[in-house]
Design a protein around this motif. Sequence first.
Motif, PDB file in Angstrom:
ATOM      1  N   LEU A   1       1.012  -1.148  -0.318  1.00 42.03           N
ATOM      2  CA  LEU A   1       0.146   0.378  -0.300  1.00 42.03           C
ATOM      3  C   LEU A   1       1.113   0.705   0.541  1.00 42.03           C
ATOM      4  N   SER A   2       2.312   1.024   0.673  1.00 40.46           N
ATOM      5  CA  SER A   2       2.857   2.552   0.872  1.00 40.46           C
ATOM      6  C   SER A   2       3.545   2.512  -0.628  1.00 40.46           C
ATOM      7  N   ALA A   3       3.538   1.155  -1.677  1.00 41.03           N
ATOM      8  CA  ALA A   3       4.757   1.238  -2.905  1.00 41.03           C
ATOM      9  C   ALA A   3       3.495   2.514  -3.656  1.00 41.03           C
ATOM     10  N   SER A   4       5.131   2.628  -4.815  1.00 42.73           N
ATOM     11  CA  SER A   4       4.406   3.290  -6.187  1.00 42.73           C
ATOM     12  C   SER A   4       4.727   2.046  -7.420  1.00 42.73           C
ATOM     13  N   PRO A   5       3.692   2.051  -8.705  1.00 39.62           N
ATOM     14  CA  PRO A   5       2.410   1.756  -7.664  1.00 39.62           C
ATOM     15  C   PRO A   5       1.478   0.245  -6.568  1.00 39.62           C
ATOM     16  N   ARG A   6       0.814   0.761  -5.907  1.00 37.28           N
ATOM     17  CA  ARG A   6       0.122  -0.025  -5.497  1.00 37.28           C
ATOM     18  C   ARG A   6      -0.205  -1.336  -5.330  1.00 37.28           C
ATOM     19  N   THR A   7      -0.552  -1.817  -4.268  1.00 40.08           N
ATOM     20  CA  THR A   7      -0.512  -3.715  -4.298  1.00 40.08           C
ATOM     21  C   THR A   7      -0.863  -3.596  -3.696  1.00 40.08           C
ATOM     22  N   LEU A   8      -1.983  -4.662  -3.576  1.00 37.65           N
ATOM     23  CA  LEU A   8      -2.192  -6.584  -1.920  1.00 37.65           C
ATOM     24  C   LEU A   8      -1.202  -6.971  -2.252  1.00 37.65           C
ATOM     25  N   PRO A   9      -0.743  -8.258  -2.045  1.00 38.05           N
ATOM     26  CA  PRO A   9      -0.985  -9.635  -1.769  1.00 38.05           C
ATOM     27  C   PRO A   9      -1.768 -10.196  -2.454  1.00 38.05           C
ATOM     28  N   SER A  10      -1.083 -11.428  -3.336  1.00 33.46           N
ATOM     29  CA  SER A  10      -3.076 -12.110  -4.208  1.00 33.46           C
ATOM     30  C   SER A  10      -2.947 -13.013  -3.246  1.00 33.46           C
ATOM     31  N   LEU A  11      -2.175 -13.448  -2.268  1.00 28.64           N
ATOM     32  CA  LEU A  11      -1.972 -14.690  -0.827  1.00 28.64           C
ATOM     33  C   LEU A  11      -3.586 -14.320  -0.587  1.00 28.64           C
ATOM     34  N   LEU A  12      -4.075 -13.415  -0.313  1.00 26.32           N
ATOM     35  CA  LEU A  12      -5.091 -12.467   0.246  1.00 26.32           C
ATOM     36  C   LEU A  12      -6.088 -13.602  -0.684  1.00 26.32           C
ATOM     37  N   LEU A  13      -6.318 -13.158  -1.127  1.00 31.93           N
ATOM     38  CA  LEU A  13      -7.335 -14.165  -1.713  1.00 31.93           C
ATOM     39  C   LEU A  13      -7.377 -15.064  -1.562  1.00 31.93           C
ATOM     40  N   TRP A  14      -6.480 -16.105  -0.671  1.00 38.70           N
ATOM     41  CA  TRP A  14      -6.840 -17.925  -1.321  1.00 38.70           C
ATOM     42  C   TRP A  14      -7.098 -18.459   0.401  1.00 38.70           C
ATOM     43  N   ASP A  15      -7.114 -17.414   0.750  1.00 35.47           N
ATOM     44  CA  ASP A  15      -7.735 -18.536   2.452  1.00 35.47           C
ATOM     45  C   ASP A  15      -8.516 -19.331   2.258  1.00 35.47           C
ATOM     46  N   GLU A  16      -9.761 -19.753   2.933  1.00 33.76           N
ATOM     47  CA  GLU A  16      -9.927 -21.009   3.407  1.00 33.76           C
ATOM     48  C   GLU A  16     -11.173 -20.670   2.297  1.00 33.76           C
ATOM     49  N   ARG A  17     -12.019 -19.562   2.935  1.00 34.83           N
ATOM     50  CA  ARG A  17     -13.075 -18.259   2.458  1.00 34.83           C
ATOM     51  C   ARG A  17     -13.098 -18.253   0.731  1.00 34.83           C
ATOM     52  N   GLY A  18     -11.716 -17.899   0.512  1.00 37.79           N
ATOM     53  CA  GLY A  18     -11.274 -17.519  -0.849  1.00 37.79           C
ATOM     54  C   GLY A  18     -11.435 -18.527  -1.691  1.00 37.79           C
ATOM     55  N   LEU A  19     -11.072 -19.531  -1.226  1.00 32.35           N
ATOM     56  CA  LEU A  19     -11.276 -20.912  -2.294  1.00 32.35           C
ATOM     57  C   LEU A  19     -12.174 -21.333  -2.663  1.00 32.35           C
ATOM     58  N   SER A  20     -12.745 -21.367  -1.465  1.00 36.08           N
ATOM     59  CA  SER A  20     -14.778 -22.060  -1.778  1.00 36.08           C
ATOM     60  C   SER A  20     -15.444 -21.111  -3.199  1.00 36.08           C
ATOM     61  N   LEU A  21     -15.346 -19.807  -2.711  1.00 37.75           N
ATOM     62  CA  LEU A  21     -15.928 -18.434  -3.764  1.00 37.75           C
ATOM     63  C   LEU A  21     -15.364 -18.778  -5.074  1.00 37.75           C
ATOM     64  N   PHE A  22     -13.337 -19.117  -4.998  1.00 38.32           N
ATOM     65  CA  PHE A  22     -12.674 -19.433  -6.037  1.00 38.32           C
ATOM     66  C   PHE A  22     -14.070 -20.689  -7.291  1.00 38.32           C
ATOM     67  N   ASP A  23     -13.510 -21.665  -6.139  1.00 35.43           N
ATOM     68  CA  ASP A  23     -14.456 -22.678  -6.845  1.00 35.43           C
ATOM     69  C   ASP A  23     -15.742 -22.206  -7.059  1.00 35.43           C
ATOM     70  N   GLN A  24     -16.472 -21.620  -6.757  1.00 35.98           N
ATOM     71  CA  GLN A  24     -18.067 -21.470  -7.255  1.00 35.98           C
ATOM     72  C   GLN A  24     -18.298 -20.827  -8.325  1.00 35.98           C
ATOM     73  N   TYR A  25     -16.771 -19.919  -8.553  1.00 36.18           N
ATOM     74  CA  TYR A  25     -16.663 -19.082  -9.700  1.00 36.18           C
ATOM     75  C   TYR A  25     -16.349 -19.703 -11.370  1.00 36.18           C
ATOM     76  N   THR A  26     -15.670 -20.928 -10.966  1.00 38.65           N
ATOM     77  CA  THR A  26     -15.154 -21.643 -11.783  1.00 38.65           C
ATOM     78  C   THR A  26     -16.343 -22.161 -12.231  1.00 38.65           C
ATOM     79  N   THR A  27     -17.084 -22.578 -12.039  1.00 36.59           N
ATOM     80  CA  THR A  27     -18.672 -22.678 -12.778  1.00 36.59           C
ATOM     81  C   THR A  27     -19.523 -21.456 -13.533  1.00 36.59           C
ATOM     82  N   SER A  28     -19.045 -20.549 -13.389  1.00 35.94           N
ATOM     83  CA  SER A  28     -19.607 -19.207 -13.859  1.00 35.94           C
ATOM     84  C   SER A  28     -19.657 -19.820 -15.701  1.00 35.94           C
TER      85      SER A  28
END
Length: 316
Positions: free
Chosen positions: A24-51
Amino acid sequence: SSLVDIQQQDTVLLDLRAEIINGLSASPRTLPSLLLWDERGLSLFDQYTTSSAYYVYRKEQEIVNQYALELADLVPAGSILLELGCGSLSKTAVLLEALERLQRPVTYYALDVSSAALSQSLARLTQSMGVCRFVSIQGLLGTYDDGLAWLRSKSLSERTNTPVTILWLGNSVTNSGQQIARDTLAQFSSVCSCQFLLGVDVCQDVSAVMQAYSPADPSHAAFIMNGLVHANKVMGQEGDTFDLDDWTFTTTLNPTSHSLDVAYCPRRDVQVTIDDDTSLSISQGTPVNVVTSGKWSDEDVRTVVGAAGLQVLQVW
């Protein structure tokens, strides 16, 4: 199957917190992609793959189904099959069943970062596989770096004499850009005698790509926005760091790098609370990149693989 924790340290949350602050302090600003892959994120991704719009999962599943025996036949008897970021294991199950049909003795290791999700996926896999005579299944809890360290920790004789096939599906090889993909492939190939089975999205149809990753798709939106929910937990402030009402996200296709960037954007000027004494100002519309999904050309794939000291042997 069993689950082994190969995480190298107990400070993952602290490291993730530091990555959030630094990004968040860098330029350009970023957040780590690992944030997407917690337990809930993995479950939500599985739902997304059925789109219906999300072609990546569907097309890769079709390829694995069609060529399962051919792919399995490339895995030598007595070898290690290590999957990076294994997810739901639905595609992997097809490959393992083919190995069982070929009566090919293999030890399969499923690597992922969420203990609960990995345990559930392994339970589903072992139930669907039934009693295996030739395929041994084990879970490894950790990141790609942990998996690399785990391979490196094996004795020199084991690394020299045991063939290793690294399975990296779901277009995950592209998610951090071409340079990191090249470095990761090179690092794994430097510690053991290995071959890779990579799933890479080479779709160049702009409309199909943008539809697949549209913020208007509720399942995609739920998956991406959960990253901010996870970030709040990591920062120890359930709703104070990122107020989800203040944030949305955008998807931008970059024709030069052949990649699609997903970035959080504040709907208004916001103050992001780091701790009691520190906050950051982020202006309305400022992108905070969280993940990149490569849409590589065939030439891109060969360039990345070649730069890692490897060569493309077969394409499906």
